[in-house]
Design a protein around this motif. Structure first.
Motif, PDB file in Angstrom:
ATOM      1  N   PRO A  10       0.817  -1.215   0.000  1.00 20.60           N
ATOM      2  CA  PRO A  10       0.000   0.000   0.000  1.00 20.60           C
ATOM      3  C   PRO A  10       0.850   1.264   0.000  1.00 20.60           C
ATOM      4  N   ARG A  11       0.245   2.334  -0.501  1.00 23.10           N
ATOM      5  CA  ARG A  11       0.919   3.632  -0.531  1.00 23.10           C
ATOM      6  C   ARG A  11       0.565   4.435   0.708  1.00 23.10           C
ATOM      7  N   VAL A  12       1.501   5.280   1.111  1.00 26.36           N
ATOM      8  CA  VAL A  12       1.301   6.195   2.229  1.00 26.36           C
ATOM      9  C   VAL A  12       1.733   7.572   1.758  1.00 26.36           C
ATOM     10  N   THR A  13       0.932   8.582   2.048  1.00 20.45           N
ATOM     11  CA  THR A  13       1.283   9.949   1.690  1.00 20.45           C
ATOM     12  C   THR A  13       1.682  10.691   2.958  1.00 20.45           C
ATOM     13  N   VAL A  14       2.843  11.336   2.920  1.00 21.65           N
ATOM     14  CA  VAL A  14       3.365  12.039   4.085  1.00 21.65           C
ATOM     15  C   VAL A  14       3.834  13.417   3.646  1.00 21.65           C
ATOM     16  N   SER A  15       3.518  14.428   4.436  1.00 21.91           N
ATOM     17  CA  SER A  15       4.033  15.770   4.178  1.00 21.91           C
ATOM     18  C   SER A  15       5.214  16.013   5.106  1.00 21.91           C
ATOM     19  N   VAL A  16       6.272  16.621   4.575  1.00 25.23           N
ATOM     20  CA  VAL A  16       7.464  16.930   5.367  1.00 25.23           C
ATOM     21  C   VAL A  16       7.790  18.411   5.215  1.00 25.23           C
ATOM     22  N   THR A  17       8.619  18.900   6.112  1.00 29.37           N
ATOM     23  CA  THR A  17       9.032  20.299   6.019  1.00 29.37           C
ATOM     24  C   THR A  17       9.953  20.467   4.821  1.00 29.37           C
ATOM     25  N   PRO A  18      10.059  21.676   4.305  1.00 25.86           N
ATOM     26  CA  PRO A  18      10.990  21.907   3.188  1.00 25.86           C
ATOM     27  C   PRO A  18      12.428  21.502   3.530  1.00 25.86           C
ATOM     28  N   GLY A  19      12.843  21.760   4.761  1.00 26.40           N
ATOM     29  CA  GLY A  19      14.199  21.381   5.170  1.00 26.40           C
ATOM     30  C   GLY A  19      14.410  19.877   5.164  1.00 26.40           C
ATOM     31  N   ASP A  20      13.421  19.133   5.691  1.00 25.82           N
ATOM     32  CA  ASP A  20      13.519  17.671   5.684  1.00 25.82           C
ATOM     33  C   ASP A  20      13.519  17.138   4.256  1.00 25.82           C
ATOM     34  N   TYR A  21      12.714  17.744   3.399  1.00 20.69           N
ATOM     35  CA  TYR A  21      12.670  17.311   1.998  1.00 20.69           C
ATOM     36  C   TYR A  21      14.035  17.511   1.328  1.00 20.69           C
ATOM     37  N   ASP A  22      14.664  18.665   1.583  1.00 23.14           N
ATOM     38  CA  ASP A  22      15.997  18.916   1.021  1.00 23.14           C
ATOM     39  C   ASP A  22      17.008  17.900   1.546  1.00 23.14           C
ATOM     40  N   THR A  23      16.918  17.577   2.833  1.00 23.34           N
ATOM     41  CA  THR A  23      17.831  16.597   3.422  1.00 23.34           C
ATOM     42  C   THR A  23      17.603  15.211   2.827  1.00 23.34           C
ATOM     43  N   LEU A  24      16.348  14.835   2.649  1.00 18.96           N
ATOM     44  CA  LEU A  24      16.040  13.536   2.026  1.00 18.96           C
ATOM     45  C   LEU A  24      16.606  13.468   0.613  1.00 18.96           C
ATOM     46  N   ASN A  25      16.447  14.549  -0.150  1.00 19.31           N
ATOM     47  CA  ASN A  25      17.001  14.592  -1.505  1.00 19.31           C
ATOM     48  C   ASN A  25      18.514  14.473  -1.494  1.00 19.31           C
ATOM     49  N   ALA A  26      19.165  15.168  -0.560  1.00 15.64           N
ATOM     50  CA  ALA A  26      20.630  15.108  -0.475  1.00 15.64           C
ATOM     51  C   ALA A  26      21.096  13.684  -0.150  1.00 15.64           C
ATOM     52  N   LEU A  27      20.414  13.031   0.797  1.00 17.38           N
ATOM     53  CA  LEU A  27      20.777  11.645   1.143  1.00 17.38           C
ATOM     54  C   LEU A  27      20.550  10.704  -0.029  1.00 17.38           C
ATOM     55  N   ALA A  28      19.446  10.884  -0.721  1.00 16.49           N
ATOM     56  CA  ALA A  28      19.149  10.033  -1.881  1.00 16.49           C
ATOM     57  C   ALA A  28      20.190  10.238  -2.976  1.00 16.49           C
ATOM     58  N   ASP A  29      20.540  11.489  -3.262  1.00 23.04           N
ATOM     59  CA  ASP A  29      21.557  11.773  -4.288  1.00 23.04           C
ATOM     60  C   ASP A  29      22.903  11.179  -3.911  1.00 23.04           C
ATOM     61  N   LYS A  30      23.268  11.302  -2.641  1.00 25.02           N
ATOM     62  CA  LYS A  30      24.568  10.791  -2.169  1.00 25.02           C
ATOM     63  C   LYS A  30      24.693   9.290  -2.419  1.00 25.02           C
ATOM     64  N   ASP A  31      23.607   8.560  -2.183  1.00 22.20           N
ATOM     65  CA  ASP A  31      23.639   7.103  -2.326  1.00 22.20           C
ATOM     66  C   ASP A  31      23.069   6.613  -3.651  1.00 22.20           C
ATOM     67  N   ASP A  32      22.721   7.551  -4.536  1.00 23.58           N
ATOM     68  CA  ASP A  32      22.181   7.231  -5.860  1.00 23.58           C
ATOM     69  C   ASP A  32      20.948   6.332  -5.763  1.00 23.58           C
ATOM     70  N   VAL A  33      20.027   6.728  -4.878  1.00 26.17           N
ATOM     71  CA  VAL A  33      18.761   6.033  -4.720  1.00 26.17           C
ATOM     72  C   VAL A  33      17.643   7.072  -4.756  1.00 26.17           C
ATOM     73  N   SER A  34      16.398   6.621  -4.745  1.00 27.46           N
ATOM     74  CA  SER A  34      15.262   7.549  -4.753  1.00 27.46           C
ATOM     75  C   SER A  34      14.951   8.018  -3.334  1.00 27.46           C
ATOM     76  N   VAL A  35      14.254   9.143  -3.252  1.00 28.62           N
ATOM     77  CA  VAL A  35      13.782   9.626  -1.954  1.00 28.62           C
ATOM     78  C   VAL A  35      12.842   8.591  -1.339  1.00 28.62           C
ATOM     79  N   SER A  36      12.016   7.964  -2.163  1.00 27.11           N
ATOM     80  CA  SER A  36      11.108   6.926  -1.666  1.00 27.11           C
ATOM     81  C   SER A  36      11.872   5.789  -1.005  1.00 27.11           C
ATOM     82  N   TRP A  37      12.999   5.404  -1.599  1.00 26.20           N
ATOM     83  CA  TRP A  37      13.807   4.325  -1.027  1.00 26.20           C
ATOM     84  C   TRP A  37      14.338   4.746   0.337  1.00 26.20           C
TER      85      TRP A  37
END
Length: 72
Positions: A10-37
């Motif tokens: 099942p899917r889950v929808t979650v809202s995060v702060t802009p700062g958390d979203y930027d951090t998630l993107n940075a972590l995903a880019d660093k490890d070459d994975v998706s934010v969802s992962w």
């Protein structure tokens, strides 16, 4: 149902702060994975640390059968 939803569930929808979203993107880019992962992994690790399955309730002493004394 698509093959992807069968695999992930099942899917889950979650809202995060802009700062958390930027951090998630940075972590995903660093490890070459998706934010969802990253989010799925974080949820998995959190559940492993904090989930304790419910233990069966013990029967109250007043409802237990008496135990026969041991024979010598």
């Amino acid at each position: 149902m698509s093959d992807r939803s069968k695999k992930l569930g099942p899917r889950v929808t979650v809202s995060v702060t802009p700062g958390d979203y930027d951090t998630l993107n940075a972590l995903a880019d660093k490890d070459d994975v998706s934010v969802s992962w990253v989010i799925r992994r974080a949820i998995h690790e959190y559940l492993q640390r904090h989930y304790q399955p419910a233990r069966p309730l013990r029967q109250p002493a007043s409802e237990r059968r008496p135990v026969a004394p041991e024979r010598a």
